[in-house]
Design a protein around this motif. Sequence first.
Motif, short mmCIF file in Angstrom:
data_model
loop_
_atom_site.label_atom_id
_atom_site.label_comp_id
_atom_site.label_asym_id
_atom_site.label_seq_id
_atom_site.Cartn_x
_atom_site.Cartn_y
_atom_site.Cartn_z
N THR B 66 0.83 -1.20 0.00
CA THR B 66 0.00 0.00 0.00
C THR B 66 0.87 1.25 0.00
O THR B 66 0.59 2.22 -0.71
CB THR B 66 -0.95 -0.01 1.21
OG1 THR B 66 -1.68 -1.22 1.20
CG2 THR B 66 -1.92 1.16 1.16
N ARG B 67 1.94 1.22 0.80
CA ARG B 67 2.81 2.41 0.85
C ARG B 67 3.40 2.69 -0.52
O ARG B 67 3.40 3.84 -0.99
CB ARG B 67 3.92 2.22 1.88
CG ARG B 67 4.73 3.50 2.04
CD ARG B 67 5.83 3.42 3.09
NE ARG B 67 5.31 3.18 4.42
CZ ARG B 67 5.60 2.13 5.16
NH1 ARG B 67 6.42 1.21 4.69
NH2 ARG B 67 5.09 2.00 6.36
N ALA B 69 2.17 1.86 -3.46
CA ALA B 69 1.14 2.31 -4.39
C ALA B 69 0.75 3.76 -4.12
O ALA B 69 0.54 4.55 -5.04
CB ALA B 69 -0.08 1.40 -4.29
N VAL B 70 0.67 4.11 -2.84
CA VAL B 70 0.31 5.48 -2.47
C VAL B 70 1.39 6.43 -2.99
O VAL B 70 1.09 7.46 -3.59
CB VAL B 70 0.19 5.62 -0.93
CG1 VAL B 70 0.21 7.07 -0.50
CG2 VAL B 70 -1.09 4.94 -0.46
N ALA B 73 1.19 6.74 -6.80
CA ALA B 73 0.04 7.52 -7.27
C ALA B 73 0.29 9.00 -7.06
O ALA B 73 0.03 9.83 -7.94
CB ALA B 73 -1.22 7.08 -6.52
N GLU B 74 0.83 9.34 -5.90
CA GLU B 74 1.05 10.75 -5.62
C GLU B 74 2.15 11.35 -6.49
O GLU B 74 2.03 12.47 -6.97
CB GLU B 74 1.39 10.93 -4.14
CG GLU B 74 0.16 10.71 -3.30
CD GLU B 74 0.43 10.74 -1.83
OE1 GLU B 74 -0.53 10.75 -1.07
OE2 GLU B 74 1.62 10.75 -1.44
N VAL B 161 -3.77 17.33 -5.99
CA VAL B 161 -2.38 17.02 -5.65
C VAL B 161 -1.97 17.74 -4.37
O VAL B 161 -1.32 17.17 -3.50
CB VAL B 161 -1.45 17.44 -6.80
CG1 VAL B 161 0.01 17.25 -6.42
CG2 VAL B 161 -1.78 16.65 -8.06
#
Lengths: 208, 279
Positions: B66-67, B69-70, B73-74, B161
């Motif tokens: 998850t970290r 992917a986060v 994405a950011e 963003v």
Amino acid sequence: MTLPDGVERRSFGEKEGLATRGEPVYGEPTDGAWRRWDPRRSKLGAMLENGMETGLSGGETVLYLGAAAGTTVGHVADFASPTYAVEFAARPARDLLSVAESRRNLFPLLKDARKPETYAHVVEPVDALIQDVATRGQAKVALANRRFLREDGRLLMAIKARSEDVTADPDAVFETVLGSLEDGYEILETGPLAPFHEDHLAVVARPR
Amino acid sequence: MTDRRSPSTGWFAGIDPGDPEAAAGAIRDGSGDAVREWPQVAVESGAFDSEADYYAALHDATVTATRAAVREAETADDRQLIHSVRAMDDCERVANELAERVAEWAGSRREDAGTGVDYAGTLAGEDDAAEPLVSLARRVCDLDDEAASLRAHVQRTAPEVAPNLSALAGPVLAARLVALAGGLKDLARKPSGTIQVLGAEEALFAHLRGHAPSPKHGVIFVHEAIQGTSPEHRGSAARALAGKLAIAARIDHYTGDRKPELDAELEERIERIRERETE
Ligand SMILES: C[S@@+](CC[C@H](N)C(=O)[O-])C[C@H]1O[C@@H](n2cnc3c(N)ncnc32)[C@H](O)[C@@H]1O
């Protein structure tokens, strides 16, 4: 109505409210190891506060859909056993991570709840399917994830009327969503989440 | 990667339990049809010694996945924002340059020639598209339209963003700051004194090349908090603004939570600075 083991009514200063034991996550009031579970910030908290029969007794295996920043699922992980938290938006998932870091039984999954095949290799059969996705097609999501629910398990779901149709009468929306749910579930109880959340209907159901 | 595992194997199949990166990859990219009692399967297959070990590895793998992917994405989001605001600036600059060319050309042929993008707009409306001057004027208008639609895009995406920075600076200025710093993370690490002069370097080079006045301010100078303050107090206003923008960038990078109280704090600071004027 009985509260699950691990959830208690306690007083925090002037106020009395639900509480679980765990690391605080959103600046909520604490009392020793206990932290307040604010029903205004949690649909499941509001269901318990309103006395609905959730069937939760503590220690169950949970699949939580729409975990967002982890406000509710953090409380769930405080009283449940393995808790799988699905959320598809990256931004809130960042906060979910910090909730999960202090809870070894909480497993964050950045996945789309409409595509259960993308996490079926991870999630085991569960006793409770808790859903708060606030998106169009809420019944479809519950039906698609029914495969994870044990025969004697419970679906606990908050339906948000405005997510399905902003203009329609909420009661008509609830009617439609419940109708679709019945394709795979037997509805045991429904109730409003007022005064904590407007235009939501809470549902307790079991797979049929 | 999905084909690596048959449909009814768990995320842990064929993975070294001591390798969290590989496990995280399997969580992210794998899939399955059948729902199974994975902890039990994992122990029975010998992949883990106990369910406790299994859950510990699952926790590390899901948090790591998850970290990653986060973060991806950011990063992808702020990269996109940087491209769009730069493209917007390019379109505006080129439209203006070409409009000058159009005006100069038109001036050599017509009594009533005007200047700027607006004049190019008037010319572009003329029928004679075969006429090179009219055709060029149309290119100016197209570029100007493109700049406008890029601006709308920036206005829509910057708040996703960088929600706090966009609220304080306005989405376009927020996007410029992110672009000048090289990313939201880089902006979040800059001290407010640096943010105050971001963009001044470019103007400084232009100055050294001899076509611009000596720069004293960065891009934040266009902000209403500074423009609306009398010149003698603009230094204080710029410092106050840069300070709040630095805090906003940090919150945006580290949590992404919107904190409306920042807006009020900035307003108060600026009000207090302006009150000094009347004393
Ligand atoms: C009302 S919020 C949930 C709040 C959370 N349950 C709590 O009480 O802390 C709804 C969340 O569902 C997520 N969501 C919507 N559709 C989804 C989908 N298809 N898959 C996963 N998450 C989804 C949204 O990104 C949002 O974060």
